[in-house]
Design a protein around this motif. Structure first.
Motif, short mmCIF file in Angstrom:
data_model
loop_
_atom_site.label_atom_id
_atom_site.label_comp_id
_atom_site.label_asym_id
_atom_site.label_seq_id
_atom_site.Cartn_x
_atom_site.Cartn_y
_atom_site.Cartn_z
N ASP A 125 0.83 -1.21 0.00
CA ASP A 125 0.00 0.00 0.00
C ASP A 125 0.86 1.25 0.00
O ASP A 125 1.87 1.32 0.71
N ASN A 140 0.07 4.97 1.02
CA ASN A 140 -1.01 5.60 1.77
C ASN A 140 -0.92 7.12 1.78
O ASN A 140 0.13 7.69 2.07
N ARG A 189 -1.47 -0.70 -4.06
CA ARG A 189 -2.72 0.07 -4.04
C ARG A 189 -2.45 1.47 -3.49
O ARG A 189 -1.68 1.65 -2.55
N MET A 198 -4.79 5.38 -2.84
CA MET A 198 -6.08 6.06 -2.92
C MET A 198 -5.91 7.39 -3.65
O MET A 198 -4.88 8.06 -3.51
N MET A 214 -14.81 4.81 -2.89
CA MET A 214 -14.90 4.95 -1.44
C MET A 214 -15.67 6.23 -1.13
O MET A 214 -15.38 7.29 -1.70
N SER A 258 -15.89 6.30 6.52
CA SER A 258 -15.75 5.96 5.10
C SER A 258 -16.26 4.55 4.88
O SER A 258 -16.23 3.71 5.78
N ASP A 298 -16.66 1.48 1.55
CA ASP A 298 -16.61 1.02 0.17
C ASP A 298 -18.01 1.16 -0.43
O ASP A 298 -19.01 0.87 0.22
N GLU A 310 -13.29 9.03 -2.93
CA GLU A 310 -11.96 8.65 -3.39
C GLU A 310 -12.06 7.32 -4.12
O GLU A 310 -13.08 6.62 -4.02
N TRP A 311 -10.98 6.99 -4.82
CA TRP A 311 -10.90 5.71 -5.53
C TRP A 311 -9.64 4.96 -5.05
O TRP A 311 -8.58 5.57 -4.91
N SER A 312 -9.81 3.67 -4.83
CA SER A 312 -8.60 2.85 -4.70
C SER A 312 -8.11 2.57 -6.11
O SER A 312 -8.90 2.34 -7.03
#
Length: 300
Positions: free
Chosen positions: A75, A77, A111, A113, A133, A267, A269, A290-292
C-alpha cells in the motif's frame, strides 16, 4: 524541494497539511507523532515528507500489506501535496520514493487512494481505478439519543473488554468486507498497534453489543478534540440481521457526543450496502469520494 524520511517533530505540520487536503480525515498530532516515532509493526513501513522552503508540503507512507493473505501486495497511503505546491514534480517524487522503497521488499502489486481530481495523475503512473470509497459526516449537535438494547443484549464500552476478545470479533467480522484484497491475515500485534494502542482510540465511547456474554457487534471511535472517526463498525456473522451493528454505532455516537464530539466522519466502500444503509439511516451525509487504484510494480 527534497524528499526525506519523516521525523516525529514533523507531526504538527503533517496534521495541518492533511487537514488542508483531506479535511474529512481524523488523526491528531500526538497519534501522528507516535506513529512516526514508533512505526507500525508491519515490516518495511516507512513515511516520507516533501520539504520546500523549510516547510512540509507533501506526505506519503508505504508498506507491504500485512493484513492480507494476498502475496506481494503493498500500500501507498495518503500521498498528498499542498495545493500551493502542486505541478512542481513533488507528487512524482513522493510516488517514486514510495515505489522504490517497496520494490526491494518484494511488493509487486500496489494500491493507492486518489481523489477524483487526482485520477489523471494516477493513470499517468500506471494506476487504474478499482473501487469507489465514500466519505460521510454526521453532525452530533444535538446529542443523539441513547438506544435501548433489546432483551438479552448488553451495550458495553470496549474499555471493559479483554482486547483479545475484541480482536477476535474484529477479525471474523472483517473477513467478508468488500475490498481489493481480503483482510484475512491481521495478527494480534498489528491489530493492537492499529486499534487498541492507538492514542486516538476512545475506549469509553467505542461500544460493543454483547449477546449472552459474547461480543456480537461493535463500533470503534477514534477522536481528536471535537472530531471523531468511526474507525470500524462490525458484526460477527452469526449475529447479523438483528440490527446490532447499528445499535452499537448509535450508542458509540451518543457517548462520543456526550463527551464533547461535535462531528463524526466515516468511510465506506461503495459496495458495502449494509453499512451505507446504516449510515444513511443515522443521518450521515456524503462529503467526499476517493478511488482505490491498483498498479503492478516491475523491476528488481
Amino acid at each position: 524541494m527534497r524528499i526525506r524520511v519523516a521525523r516525529p517533530d514533523d507531526a504538527p505540520a503533517v496534521v495541518a497539511l492533511r487537514a488542508t487536503v483531506h479535511p474529512y480525515l481524523v488523526r491528531g498530532v500526538e497519534s501522528t507523532r507516535k506513529m512516526i516515532a514508533d512505526p507500525p509493526p508491519t515490516p518495511g513501513w516507512t513515511a516520507l515528507v516533501a520539504e520546500a522552503d523549510d516547510r512540509v508540503v507533501g506526505w506519503v507512507s508505504a508498506e507491504p500489506n500485512g493484513r492480507t493473505s494476498t502475496a506481494n501486495f503493498g500500500d501507498i497511503n495518503l500521498l498528498h501535496v499542498h495545493p500551493e505546491h502542486r505541478r512542481r514534480g513533488i507528487g512524482n517524487a513522493l510516488l517514486a520514493a514510495a515505489t522504490d522503497h517497496l520494490r526491494p521488499l518484494g511488493v509487486r502489486r500496489v494500491r493507492a487512494m486518489a481523489q477524483p481530481d487526482a485520477l489523471p495523475f494516477a493513470r499517468q503512473h500506471g494506476f487504474e481505478p478499482s473501487r469507489g470509497m465514500r466519505y460521510s459526516a454526521l453532525d452530533l449537535d444535538p446529542v443523539p439519543s441513547f438506544p435501548d438494547p433489546p432483551p438479552g443484549v448488553r451495550l458495553r464500552p470496549v474499555a471493559e473488554l479483554d482486547p483479545h476478545v475484541l480482536y477476535a470479533a474484529d477479525v471474523v467480522s472483517a473477513l467478508d468486507e468488500p475490498g481489493d484484497v481480503p483482510v484475512d491475515a491481521i495478527s494480534y500485534q498489528i491489530w493492537q498497534n492499529d486499534v487498541w494502542d492507538n492514542l486516538g482510540l476512545d475506549r469509553t465511547a467505542s461500544t460493543a453489543a454483547e449477546v449472552d456474554g459474547e461480543v456480537a457487534a461493535f463500533s470503534l471511535v477514534k477522536r481528536d478534540g471535537d472530531r471523531m472517526w468511526s474507525d470500524y463498525t462490525g458484526s460477527v456473522p452469526a449475529y447479523r440481521g438483528r440490527g446490532l451493528a447499528r445499535l452499537a454505532k448509535t450508542a458509540a455516537l451518543h457517548r462520543a457526543a456526550a463527551a464533547g464530539v461535535r462531528v463524526a466522519y466515516t468511510s465506506n466502500d461503495e459496495a458495502n450496502a449494509p453499512m451505507l444503509a446504516i449510515n444513511a439511516r443515522l443521518g450521515y451525509r456524503p462529503v467526499a469520494a476517493e478511488w482505490s487504484c491498483l498498479a503492478d510494480l516491475t523491476g528488481p
